[in-house]
Design a protein around this motif. Structure first.
Motif, PDB file in Angstrom:
ATOM      1  N   ARG A  90       0.825  -1.207   0.000  1.00  0.00           N
ATOM      2  CA  ARG A  90       0.000   0.000   0.000  1.00  0.00           C
ATOM      3  C   ARG A  90       0.864   1.264   0.000  1.00  0.00           C
ATOM      4  N   ILE A  91       1.938   1.250   0.793  1.00  0.00           N
ATOM      5  CA  ILE A  91       2.816   2.414   0.900  1.00  0.00           C
ATOM      6  C   ILE A  91       3.712   2.551  -0.331  1.00  0.00           C
ATOM      7  N   GLY A  92       4.012   1.416  -0.969  1.00  0.00           N
ATOM      8  CA  GLY A  92       4.922   1.425  -2.106  1.00  0.00           C
ATOM      9  C   GLY A  92       6.357   1.159  -1.706  1.00  0.00           C
ATOM     10  N   ALA A  93       6.532   0.506  -0.540  1.00  0.00           N
ATOM     11  CA  ALA A  93       7.866   0.155  -0.055  1.00  0.00           C
ATOM     12  C   ALA A  93       8.276  -1.207  -0.604  1.00  0.00           C
ATOM     13  N   LYS A  94       9.583  -1.430  -0.698  1.00  0.00           N
ATOM     14  CA  LYS A  94      10.110  -2.714  -1.164  1.00  0.00           C
ATOM     15  C   LYS A  94      10.385  -3.590   0.053  1.00  0.00           C
ATOM     16  N   LEU A  95       9.647  -4.685   0.199  1.00  0.00           N
ATOM     17  CA  LEU A  95       9.763  -5.556   1.357  1.00  0.00           C
ATOM     18  C   LEU A  95      10.883  -6.578   1.181  1.00  0.00           C
ATOM     19  N   TYR A  96      11.742  -6.666   2.197  1.00  0.00           N
ATOM     20  CA  TYR A  96      12.780  -7.702   2.262  1.00  0.00           C
ATOM     21  C   TYR A  96      12.491  -8.550   3.494  1.00  0.00           C
ATOM     22  N   GLN A  97      12.145  -9.799   3.285  1.00  0.00           N
ATOM     23  CA  GLN A  97      11.633 -10.672   4.331  1.00  0.00           C
ATOM     24  C   GLN A  97      12.649 -11.755   4.705  1.00  0.00           C
ATOM     25  N   VAL A  98      12.894 -11.921   6.015  1.00  0.00           N
ATOM     26  CA  VAL A  98      13.761 -13.001   6.461  1.00  0.00           C
ATOM     27  C   VAL A  98      13.141 -14.340   6.052  1.00  0.00           C
ATOM     28  N   GLY A  99      13.978 -15.276   5.647  1.00  0.00           N
ATOM     29  CA  GLY A  99      13.504 -16.570   5.187  1.00  0.00           C
ATOM     30  C   GLY A  99      13.137 -16.598   3.724  1.00  0.00           C
ATOM     31  N   ARG A 100      13.040 -15.416   3.126  1.00  0.00           N
ATOM     32  CA  ARG A 100      12.746 -15.321   1.689  1.00  0.00           C
ATOM     33  C   ARG A 100      13.841 -14.543   0.955  1.00  0.00           C
ATOM     34  N   ASP A 101      14.150 -13.349   1.462  1.00  0.00           N
ATOM     35  CA  ASP A 101      15.134 -12.485   0.808  1.00  0.00           C
ATOM     36  C   ASP A 101      16.488 -12.490   1.503  1.00  0.00           C
ATOM     37  N   PHE A 102      16.517 -12.863   2.751  1.00  0.00           N
ATOM     38  CA  PHE A 102      17.794 -13.042   3.443  1.00  0.00           C
ATOM     39  C   PHE A 102      17.652 -14.161   4.464  1.00  0.00           C
ATOM     40  N   HIS A 103      18.778 -14.841   4.729  1.00  0.00           N
ATOM     41  CA  HIS A 103      18.748 -16.059   5.529  1.00  0.00           C
ATOM     42  C   HIS A 103      19.959 -16.098   6.464  1.00  0.00           C
ATOM     43  N   ARG A 104      19.837 -16.847   7.524  1.00  0.00           N
ATOM     44  CA  ARG A 104      20.966 -17.079   8.421  1.00  0.00           C
ATOM     45  C   ARG A 104      21.019 -18.568   8.754  1.00  0.00           C
ATOM     46  N   THR A 105      22.225 -19.073   8.968  1.00  0.00           N
ATOM     47  CA  THR A 105      22.423 -20.460   9.372  1.00  0.00           C
ATOM     48  C   THR A 105      23.382 -20.463  10.549  1.00  0.00           C
ATOM     49  N   GLU A 106      22.970 -21.072  11.655  1.00  0.00           N
ATOM     50  CA  GLU A 106      23.792 -21.087  12.867  1.00  0.00           C
ATOM     51  C   GLU A 106      24.511 -22.428  13.001  1.00  0.00           C
ATOM     52  N   TYR A 107      25.780 -22.348  13.348  1.00  0.00           N
ATOM     53  CA  TYR A 107      26.603 -23.531  13.597  1.00  0.00           C
ATOM     54  C   TYR A 107      27.045 -23.507  15.064  1.00  0.00           C
ATOM     55  N   ASP A 108      27.830 -24.491  15.458  1.00  0.00           N
ATOM     56  CA  ASP A 108      28.252 -24.582  16.859  1.00  0.00           C
ATOM     57  C   ASP A 108      29.048 -23.363  17.307  1.00  0.00           C
ATOM     58  N   GLU A 109      29.942 -22.878  16.456  1.00  0.00           N
ATOM     59  CA  GLU A 109      30.829 -21.790  16.862  1.00  0.00           C
ATOM     60  C   GLU A 109      30.837 -20.622  15.881  1.00  0.00           C
ATOM     61  N   SER A 110      29.914 -20.575  14.961  1.00  0.00           N
ATOM     62  CA  SER A 110      29.849 -19.473  14.001  1.00  0.00           C
ATOM     63  C   SER A 110      28.471 -19.473  13.346  1.00  0.00           C
ATOM     64  N   TRP A 111      28.274 -18.539  12.424  1.00  0.00           N
ATOM     65  CA  TRP A 111      27.029 -18.518  11.660  1.00  0.00           C
ATOM     66  C   TRP A 111      27.293 -17.858  10.310  1.00  0.00           C
ATOM     67  N   SER A 112      26.366 -18.003   9.394  1.00  0.00           N
ATOM     68  CA  SER A 112      26.522 -17.422   8.065  1.00  0.00           C
ATOM     69  C   SER A 112      25.264 -16.636   7.704  1.00  0.00           C
ATOM     70  N   TYR A 113      25.445 -15.683   6.793  1.00  0.00           N
ATOM     71  CA  TYR A 113      24.357 -14.829   6.298  1.00  0.00           C
ATOM     72  C   TYR A 113      24.338 -14.918   4.784  1.00  0.00           C
ATOM     73  N   ARG A 114      23.129 -15.009   4.237  1.00  0.00           N
ATOM     74  CA  ARG A 114      23.006 -15.115   2.786  1.00  0.00           C
ATOM     75  C   ARG A 114      21.811 -14.303   2.299  1.00  0.00           C
ATOM     76  N   SER A 115      22.038 -13.559   1.226  1.00  0.00           N
ATOM     77  CA  SER A 115      20.953 -12.882   0.516  1.00  0.00           C
ATOM     78  C   SER A 115      21.213 -13.046  -0.977  1.00  0.00           C
ATOM     79  N   GLN A 116      20.418 -12.379  -1.781  1.00  0.00           N
ATOM     80  CA  GLN A 116      20.564 -12.548  -3.231  1.00  0.00           C
ATOM     81  C   GLN A 116      21.948 -12.109  -3.709  1.00  0.00           C
TER      82      GLN A 116
END
Length: 430
Positions: A217-243
């Motif tokens: 409605r506002i005309g904003a561009k939505l970036y949604q976790v789990g769709r447009d950006f993701h994270r994966t947690e490991y025992d001692e670190s984590w990673s981030y991924r987007s397009q």
């Protein structure tokens, strides 16, 4: 809304004199709407506090997201202005410029400037403070202003400023008298900080439909976790991924990981280069008073958190299970009367072995007598006190006795910003 008659302090007055004045200036503590505050903001020339503005709303996670944004951008060499609320110990905590609190005299100058600009327009304590924070940032012209929404979003005083990037961290049931009693309506209010043609970052894992609807409605561009950006947690670190980005071997943070990924997603939308090393450094440095804040007293481990709704309590329960699995938990609780006492207690019922309930004398503060009933706690494991300080002292004594004979103990204080502030003051001998 008529202003309560009172003479403004002089520019030479103390910060406390000004804060006392602000408390009496408006008939209501909360008065939702942007008309009054926007008018004064325009008069004061504070609608553009920085070259770029990030506005952060949400039920939980606002403070840690703001903190990640600040530390990462600082590590990347950019200047920042930060506004958060409420404070825990003293008012100056609410504004940071280049990661530093400002002296009392600067806040007084800001209050005086807003007083001159308001032309008898009635402002609440929060509205006045928000405008003063914007004035303080504007004098420094930081690269990025990071503004935490106080309550809601659409009608919050912070929303008088146009965000270049808007962030919604999470949606939970809180402040129902002002935001509604269901997640869809609350999501609508929170997403109201978005702007046409600008990014709206949503870090809510299970978003309400109203967020996407508001963005459209506002005309904003939505970036949604789990769709447009993701994270994966490991025992001692984590990673981030987007397009466009893949970040590996990121350090595990002290604050909630989900909000670190949300902050990175927001930074991706800024026209500012930020290196991987700056992201790693910023994540490592991020910490906040009152958010899983560790301490010790008389040999007893203490943990403090401002958790005051079920969503935050669920996170606290998981945190305790992960980092204190062998400890007997002595819970010290003080809450406001309009919170979901039963929901908070239920979320932590599997962790807490004994409950030490303290009355809060602050506005809307709940008594220990009412809290034990509302929270539906077992009376055999509850101890009631006239103050949070008394409850905390008793919990420490009980934890010492347990630790002498049986094993590890942890005193966990939570339930309100007031609760954490009172325990902090007690620990400092105040």
């Amino acid at each position: 809304m008529a202003e309560i008659s009172s003479s403004a302090p002089a520019v030479t007055a103390s910060l406390q004199e000004w804060l006392t004045y602000l408390e009496k200036l408006h008939p209501k503590n909360i008065d939702m709407g942007l008309e009054r505050v926007a008018r004064v903001a325009a008069n004061a020339g504070v609608l553009k506090p920085a070259a770029l503005v990030i506005t952060v709303s949400g039920t939980n996670g606002k403070g840690s997201t703001v903190c990640y944004l600040e530390t990462i951008l600082q590590a990347a060499g950019y200047t920042t202005g930060v506004y958060t609320s409420p404070h825990i110990t003293e008012y100056r905590e609410r504004v940071r410029v280049n990661a530093q609190e400002l002296p009392d005299s600067e806040h007084v100058k800001a209050f005086h400037a807003i007083e001159q600009a308001r032309n008898n327009t009635s402002l609440t304590y929060f509205e006045f403070g928000t405008l003063a924070a914007l004035w303080l940032m504007g004098r420094q012209s930081p690269d990025v202003a990071i503004l935490e929404v106080g309550l809601g979003g659409r009608l919050d005083a912070v929303n008088c400023v146009d965000a270049d990037v808007a962030v919604v961290t999470s949606i939970g049931i809180d402040h129902i008298a002002f935001l509604g009693n269901n997640r869809e309506h609350i999501g609508y209010e929170k997403a109201g900080i978005a702007r046409s043609g600008k990014p709206l970052i949503c870090g809510e894992a299970s978003p309400t439909a109203s967020i996407a609807e508001s963005a459209e409605r506002i005309g904003a561009k939505l970036y949604q976790v789990g769709r447009d950006f993701h994270r994966t947690e490991y025992d001692e670190s984590w990673s981030y991924r987007s397009q466009n980005t893949q970040l590996n071997d990121l350090p595990l943070p002290k604050l909630p990981l989900i909000n670190a990924s949300t902050a990175i997603a927001a930074i991706e939308q800024l026209p500012l280069p930020v290196s991987l090393s700056a992201i790693r450094e910023g994540i490592t440095q991020a910490s906040l008073p009152g958010r899983m804040q560790p301490d010790t007293v008389n040999g007893i481990e203490v943990l403090l958190d401002v958790a005051h709704n079920p969503q935050a309590a669920v996170y606290a329960s998981r945190y305790l299970n992960k980092f204190y699995p062998q400890h007997k938990i002595f819970a010290v609780v003080g809450m406001l009367s309009d919170k979901d006492h039963a929901g908070v207690a239920n979320a932590l019922s599997s962790q807490a072995s004994a409950w030490y309930l303290g009355s809060l004398s602050e506005p809307r503060g709940e008594t220990a007598d009412n809290l034990v009933i509302n929270a539906k706690l077992p009376t055999e494991s509850c101890y009631l006190f006239e103050s949070v300080e008394q409850a905390f002292a008793a919990a420490v004594t009980a934890a010492q006795q347990w630790q002498m004979n049986d094993g590890k103990a942890l005193v966990f204080g939570f339930g309100s910003f007031y609760t954490v502030a009172r325990i902090n003051a007690y620990l400092k001998g105040a």
